[in-house]
Structure formats: C-alpha cells, structure tokens
Design a protein around this motif. Structure first.
Motif, short mmCIF file in Angstrom:
data_model
loop_
_atom_site.label_atom_id
_atom_site.label_comp_id
_atom_site.label_asym_id
_atom_site.label_seq_id
_atom_site.Cartn_x
_atom_site.Cartn_y
_atom_site.Cartn_z
N LEU A 142 0.82 -1.21 0.00
CA LEU A 142 0.00 0.00 0.00
C LEU A 142 0.86 1.27 0.00
O LEU A 142 0.48 2.28 -0.59
N ASN A 143 2.01 1.21 0.66
CA ASN A 143 2.94 2.35 0.62
C ASN A 143 3.36 2.64 -0.82
O ASN A 143 3.45 3.80 -1.24
N LYS A 144 3.65 1.57 -1.56
CA LYS A 144 4.05 1.73 -2.96
C LYS A 144 2.92 2.34 -3.79
O LYS A 144 3.15 3.20 -4.64
N VAL A 145 1.69 1.88 -3.53
CA VAL A 145 0.54 2.43 -4.26
C VAL A 145 0.40 3.93 -3.96
O VAL A 145 0.19 4.74 -4.87
N ARG A 146 0.52 4.30 -2.69
CA ARG A 146 0.42 5.71 -2.32
C ARG A 146 1.43 6.57 -3.07
O ARG A 146 1.12 7.65 -3.56
N LEU A 147 2.67 6.08 -3.14
CA LEU A 147 3.71 6.84 -3.82
C LEU A 147 3.45 6.94 -5.32
O LEU A 147 3.64 7.99 -5.93
N LYS A 148 3.02 5.83 -5.92
CA LYS A 148 2.75 5.85 -7.36
C LYS A 148 1.57 6.75 -7.68
O LYS A 148 1.50 7.35 -8.76
N TRP A 149 0.62 6.85 -6.77
CA TRP A 149 -0.55 7.70 -6.98
C TRP A 149 -0.30 9.16 -6.59
O TRP A 149 -1.14 10.02 -6.82
#
Length: 263
Positions: free
Chosen positions: A109-116
């Motif tokens: 989820l951290n990765k998703v937040r950064l990508k978004w």
C-alpha cells in the motif's frame, strides 16, 4: 461486508475475493512471483540485475519479465544515461497481494500511495478506495486502469453523480469504508475539476477550503480545515461552517446538505 467499524483484515479479504477472478493465474507462476516481488522491492532495476541477484539465467529472467510486462504487472522506464529499468505497476502490486508474493500489505500500500502521488494520505484510505473501485467495477478493463486513479475517481463520480456517499452505501459498501475512500476520491476530483474551472460548475479555493460545485449548486467534493482539522468530504457531509464560507466567498446558489438551495 456488514461491519460497523473499519476492519482492515476483513477489507483485504474482501478485496482479494473480488479481484482474484480478474487476474489470469497462468501469468503469475513461481518464477513470475519471485521476479515481481524483487522488482517491487528494488525498483527501478535492470533485468540484468534481477537475473544476477536471483541467480536466474538471463533468458529466464527476460522471458518471465516479458510475460509480466505484457500483462501490465511491470513496465519499462528509461533512466537518463542508464538504459532500460523496470518498475511495478499498481496492477502488479495488487497481484502480489492476491497471489502472496511474501510482501507485507503495508509495503504494498505504501508503494501504491507513492505511485498515486498521495503520500499525505494513509494506507487505510488507499485500501478503502481500491475496495470501492473493485466493488463498483469488477471487470478486467478497470483493473488495467489502476495506475490512473484520477480516471477511477471520475468513473465513480460518473456512476454516482453528486450524491456519492449514498450511492456507494446503496451498492453494498459500508459507511466506514466509504468515509476512508472519500479522502482519495475527493483528492482527485478536486484536482480534476480545478483544471476545468468554468466548464462544469465552480471550483472555489479559500484560505482553508477547496470546493467543487456542479452547475446545479451541489457540492461534489470539498477539502476543509475550518474546524481546525483537515478533512475531505462530499456534499451530504459538509458542515454549516463550510456553507457559510462558500456563501461569503462568492454569491452562488449552494444546496445545503445537497438539498435546499441557499444564497
């Protein structure tokens, strides 16, 4: 789901159940999971580095990476003076959640937040938004749009109209999930409508609030700190302080609680 509180574990289980049929199991075998999880951990990274670090032959690494790329689980990026590197997509990150690549849910989820580009929000907001999207649009075409969250937010708005929260709840999404998902939804709606101010109602930005009004005076989305704490909301949950601020800021017909027009 029928919980009155926001339960992360139940939400993760629900998300997996919705998404699992939308992913093709043939493209996520053991080698693919191994390569994908390593790319997620080390991205951006070259396939040469992946092969060496994982002890794979170059032909195997490139063949499996082609399968992952063809199915939009990873993508090639060009780094200046460093050639082709690879990084995961949001679809790829969620495939690791579904097929258990031995990565912690928070790291995904951290990765998703950064990508978004929403690093200021919490992982539970991302999870709730993902669940909301999957629940409303359980088809493979939408899964391929996971790297375009602003499009997903507009799809929700297009499906629900101004009364977003009631719409989501009527589609079987629990209130606590809706409230968490709102933060992501409103972030993207505000950004989009600000870019087209004047063509679809009004975008009003004060010192402590930003509001989208559609052409009929409905509050579509708002971010506000008038009560001392920053929050996002849709019209049916906007407070009287926000309505007062909107009226004093600009002479507009605004629908209080998205119902009665006030001036």
């Amino acid at each position: 789901m029928h919980s009155e509180v926001f339960n992360v574990n139940i939400l993760i289980k629900g998300l997996k159940e919705i998404l699992h049929p939308l992913y093709k199991p043939e493209y996520i075998g053991d080698y693919e999971k191994k390569i994908l999880s390593y790319i997620i951990t080390k991205e951006p990274i070259t396939l040469y580095r992946v092969a060496v670090d994982l002890g794979l032959s170059f032909s195997t690494a490139y063949k499996k990476a082609y399968i992952l790329s063809d199915n939009k689980l990873i993508r090639e990026i060009k780094l200046k003076n460093n050639g082709a590197h690879y990084e995961s997509t949001v679809k790829g990150l969620l495939s690791c959640l579904i097929y258990d690549c031995n990565l912690d849910i928070n790291s995904i989820l951290n990765k998703v937040r950064l990508k978004w580009g929403v690093s200021s929000l919490k992982n539970e907001n991302i999870l709730a938004f993902l669940y909301t999207v999957a629940k409303l649009f359980p088809n493979e075409n939408v899964i391929n749009l996971l790297d375009l969250p602003s499009i997903l937010a507009l799809m929700i708005y297009g499906y629900c109209g101004f009364d977003i929260n009631r719409c989501l709840i009527s589609n079987g999404i629990d209130g606590p999930i809706v409230m968490k998902a709102d933060e992501v939804l409103v972030h993207y709606l505000l950004g989009f409508f600000e870019s087209i101010t004047g063509t679809s109602g009004h975008f009003i930005k004060g010192d402590r609030f930003s509001v989208i009004l559609d052409s009929r005076g409905y509050i579509v989305a708002a971010s506000c700190s008038l009560c001392g704490q920053g929050r996002y909301c849709t019209g049916e949950f906007a407070c009287s302080k926000l309505y007062d601020a909107i009226r004093s800021y600009k002479k507009l017909g605004v629908r209080y609680n998205n119902n009665k027009i006030i001036h």
